[in-house]
Design an enzyme around this catalytic site. Structure first.
Site, short mmCIF file in Angstrom:
data_model
loop_
_atom_site.label_atom_id
_atom_site.label_comp_id
_atom_site.label_asym_id
_atom_site.label_seq_id
_atom_site.Cartn_x
_atom_site.Cartn_y
_atom_site.Cartn_z
N ILE A 1 31.18 88.85 -41.82
CA ILE A 1 30.38 87.64 -41.78
C ILE A 1 30.59 86.93 -40.45
CG2 ILE A 1 29.97 85.40 -42.85
CD1 ILE A 1 30.87 86.61 -45.51
N CYS A 2 29.49 86.63 -39.75
CA CYS A 2 29.50 85.91 -38.48
C CYS A 2 30.42 86.63 -37.48
CB CYS A 2 29.91 84.46 -38.71
SG CYS A 2 29.60 83.38 -37.29
N GLN A 3 31.39 85.94 -36.91
CA GLN A 3 32.31 86.60 -35.98
C GLN A 3 33.05 87.74 -36.67
OE1 GLN A 3 35.88 84.44 -34.93
NE2 GLN A 3 35.84 85.21 -32.82
#
Length: 356
Positions: free
Chosen positions: A147-149
């Site tokens: 998720i995301c980074q």
């Protein structure tokens, strides 16, 4: 005549009276509220390396899936956003569908973690968690949800160890960091990251939070708190509001060296998209080595990771089994909105089930 807004003295008096009633009700509401909590699903620690802990979530029934899902979240916020509250929990939705769900909690870096690198986070921590699950669950490979980074980390890990990842899921994950609408990246490219890290060591959480809030200053600094007046007499709505506020400001500091490496290689040099490939320790990351099935979920109104940044993954990977899901919402709504509770866990479950 009172002008185009038709604001009369009587209307102003009524609005002032309504606000006074709301404020008085708000005092009673806040007095009656307990401290808001988060992370509703029971969990148990199953592995640890320093401050990094691997938790297994425990649902109401035993999982039916044979291959576990490991969630890798971003470093900048706490991972309990995926299990925020009873009716807003990606984790709960997956457990209800029989998945076996784990999450990496990065902890709170302090001065002793100043020299942690991307190699530590990707090879040591994600790699250690993956190897633990492979052994504990007696499987050759696991499902990885980044998720995301944490999605960018997962792409790096999957490219370096494709034999250990059975299926890869990325959510609101940046790939092309130089899309024109990526304000965060545009700002980052103007920073002397070496000077910043050499001066501060770890990057303070308050500095990171202020940066993210300034991406939408009116909406995130003023509008939401003005709007809070409308829910002061609604205890359930206030609990939801304060729980989200608690998550936003419960941010860890960033380990200095890892921040330096990520900022320079991805935000500034955009290495997924060409030029020298990203380096994790002594290893080069080539997305073409990712040959497992991929589900790429992005948010259409995401101001942190614009859709074009995530969609850039198509064509860079070596897998022929690539699926995209466009979610109608924003970067946070993809976890906590009512639409997300209906769509995201079911999509992930169905996609995994079709792949054995």
């Amino acid at each position: 005549m009172y002008g185009p807004l038709n604001i009369t003295p009587d209307a102003l008096a009524e609005e002032a009276s309504r606000l006074q009633r709301k404020l008085m009700a708000g005092i009673r509401t806040l007095h009656d509220m307990d401290e808001v909590d988060f992370g509703v699903t029971p969990r148990e620690e199953v592995w640890r390396d320093g401050k990094t802990v691997l938790y297994r979530f425990k649902g109401a029934r035993a999982p039916t899936a044979k291959t576990p899902i490991l969630i890798s979240y971003a470093l900048v916020n706490r991972p309990y956003m995926v299990d925020l509250q009873e009716d807003r929990s990606l984790v709960k939705g997956l457990l209800e569908r029989g998945e076996d769900v784990y999450v990496i909690d990065w902890g709170y870096p302090d001065r002793s973690d100043r020299y942690l690198t991307l190699e530590d986070y990707i090879e040591r921590f994600i790699g250690g968690a993956v190897d633990h699950l492979r052994k504990a669950c007696s499987v050759p490979s696991i499902n990885l949800l980044g998720i995301c980074q944490g999605g960018a980390f997962s792409l790096c890990y999957a490219a370096l160890h494709p034999d250990k990842i059975r299926n890869l899921i990325t959510m609101v994950t940046p790939v092309d960091f130089h899309t024109p609408d990526n304000m965060l990246s545009n700002w980052n490219r103007e920073i002397d990251v070496d000077l910043l890290v050499d001066t501060l060591g770890n990057v303070p959480a308050d500095m990171m939070n202020f940066t993210y809030l300034m991406l939408k200053p009116w909406r995130l600094f003023a509008q939401k708190y003005v709007g809070m007046a409308d829910i002061l007499d609604d205890q359930r709505a206030m609990e939801d509001f304060l729980r989200m506020e608690k998550w936003i400001f419960d941010s860890p500091d960033q380990a200095g060296e890892a921040f330096r490496e990520f900022s320079k290689q991805f935000f500034q040099q955009n290495r997924f998209m060409g030029g020298p490939p990203p380096r994790i320790g002594n290893s080069e990351v080539h997305l073409g080595e990712i040959d497992m099935p991929i589900l790429n979920i992005y948010a259409e109104q995401d101001h942190l990771v614009p859709p074009d940044s995530s969609r850039a993954l198509r064509g860079l990977i070596g897998s022929d089994d690539y699926t995209e899901l466009a979610f109608k919402g924003g970067h946070i709504g993809i976890y906590v909105s009512s639409r997300a509770q209906r769509e995201v866990p079911q999509t992930i479950h169905d996609w995994l089930r079709k792949r054995g």
